[in-house]
Each structure stands twice: as C-alpha cells, then as structure tokens.
Design an enzyme around this catalytic site. Sequence first.
Site, PDB file in Angstrom:
ATOM      1  N   ARG A  81      27.342  10.276  55.444  1.00  0.00           N
ATOM      2  CA  ARG A  81      27.986  10.045  56.744  1.00  0.00           C
ATOM      3  C   ARG A  81      27.240  10.751  57.871  1.00  0.00           C
ATOM      4  O   ARG A  81      27.345  10.350  59.029  1.00  0.00           O
ATOM      5  CB  ARG A  81      29.462  10.450  56.679  1.00  0.00           C
ATOM      6  CG  ARG A  81      30.285   9.515  55.813  1.00  0.00           C
ATOM      7  CD  ARG A  81      31.756   9.916  55.805  1.00  0.00           C
ATOM      8  NE  ARG A  81      31.952  11.197  55.181  1.00  0.00           N
ATOM      9  CZ  ARG A  81      32.132  11.383  53.870  1.00  0.00           C
ATOM     10  NH1 ARG A  81      32.158  10.333  53.074  1.00  0.00           N
ATOM     11  NH2 ARG A  81      32.280  12.588  53.376  1.00  0.00           N
ATOM     12  N   GLU A 118      34.250  22.575  44.642  1.00  0.00           N
ATOM     13  CA  GLU A 118      35.523  22.908  43.991  1.00  0.00           C
ATOM     14  C   GLU A 118      35.405  22.769  42.470  1.00  0.00           C
ATOM     15  O   GLU A 118      35.849  23.624  41.715  1.00  0.00           O
ATOM     16  CB  GLU A 118      36.611  21.989  44.531  1.00  0.00           C
ATOM     17  CG  GLU A 118      37.995  22.550  44.353  1.00  0.00           C
ATOM     18  CD  GLU A 118      39.040  21.651  44.988  1.00  0.00           C
ATOM     19  OE1 GLU A 118      38.655  20.685  45.679  1.00  0.00           O
ATOM     20  OE2 GLU A 118      40.222  21.911  44.760  1.00  0.00           O
TER      21      GLU A 118
END
Length: 194
Positions: A81, A118
């Site tokens: 992006r 994560e």
Amino acid sequence: MFHVEHWTIQISYNQLFNPVLKMEYIKSKIRDVIDFPTKGIVFKDLTTVFKDPRALHIIGWDLSQMYRDKGVTKVVGIESRGFIGGSILAFELGAGFVPARKPGKLPADTVRAEYTKEYGVDVIEMHRDAITEDDVVVLHDDVLATGGTMAAAYELVKSMNPKKIYINFIIELTALNGRATLPADAEVTSLIKY
Ligand code: AMP
C-alpha cells in the site's frame, strides 16, 4: 461479509483550499473495516480514498507540501500500500521511487531486515544499489500502526548511508504508539492522526 463503517461528505473546488474541510473530506473517504484481517482490528481502508479523484489529488498535494524544500532525491514505498502514496510523492517532488518489498520479490542483489510481528518474524528487502550516499530519502507507508515494519525499512535504508532519512505516513494510529518504535533521530510526519 465484513461490517463496514463508511460515511461521506461532498466538497466543492473552493473548499479544497480550506484546510479543515479538506481533511474532513479525506477522513470521510477512509473506510473502517471491522475485524479485518483478524478479529479486533479496525482496518483503515484507503482504497476508498484513492478511488476518489479529488481525495487522491488532496493526498498527493498535501503529502508533497511537507517535503518541497527538503531536497528529496528518493522516495521508498513499503509493499504494497506504500507504493501508491510513495509513487505520487516521488512524482510530485521530482524524486526517484524505490520499492521496499516482501522477501523473494526483487530480482537483483538485495539487502534484508527481519522484524518481529505479532505472530512470528517477517522480512523486508530492498535492492542493494537502490540508495546512495548522496540521497535524501523519504520512507513512506500508508498507515503507522505498531511501527515494526517502518523501523525495519528504516534500518535497511540507514545501512546504505544516505544524507538524510524522513519517515512519512498518510494515517497514524496514535493509540498504538508506533512512534516509540521508530528511531529517535528520524523526522516522522503523518497527514491524519486517529
Ligand atoms: P505496523 O504494525 O506499523 O508494522 O504495520 C504493519 C503494516 O500493516 C503497515 O504497512 C500498515 O500499513 C498495515 N496496518 C497495520 N494496522 C493497520 C490498520 N489498522 N489499518 C490499515 N493498515 C494497517
């Protein structure tokens, strides 16, 4: 089906010159997608900004205004992006564009940085010859969340010894305090804060 929160306002050409209205317009085009890509995440979807010609124009113009007088020679966009705003920024500044990519995508000799996400470890790569010691670099991504991705990209660019590195985002999610993960000596700017 994802639950989507999306509202919209109209803006006239003259209102483009009102900074408050302009930002309200951009914010109205950002789509919040709840529980994407995993439960508990509110995903800031910018495709609804990029597809709107006026919003795209505002984003490109306002991002570039932050760096007009900085002598920027390269903009590094983070896959994927970050390629959109990064390319527009490079074009507006008369700078070159460099992609920072996921592993195995770049064809020539690369440098790589690993960073912890994560779940597990991720890798980002750039071409070894992408940046020189004469460059003034803006590193760009769409959203600053925890800052892990950008911190890794910064280390890569830094290893190529440019004159200066700026860091830029369209959106900063302040509650996640991603700035704390970024190097203290980097100048960080974002267009919209939540
Ligand atoms: P970070 O946690 O800052 O390393 O973010 C990792 C990547 O995921 C960045 O490239 C962001 O563009 C994207 N990202 C993380 N959280 C969000 C979110 N809530 N909405 C949109 N993009 C996100």
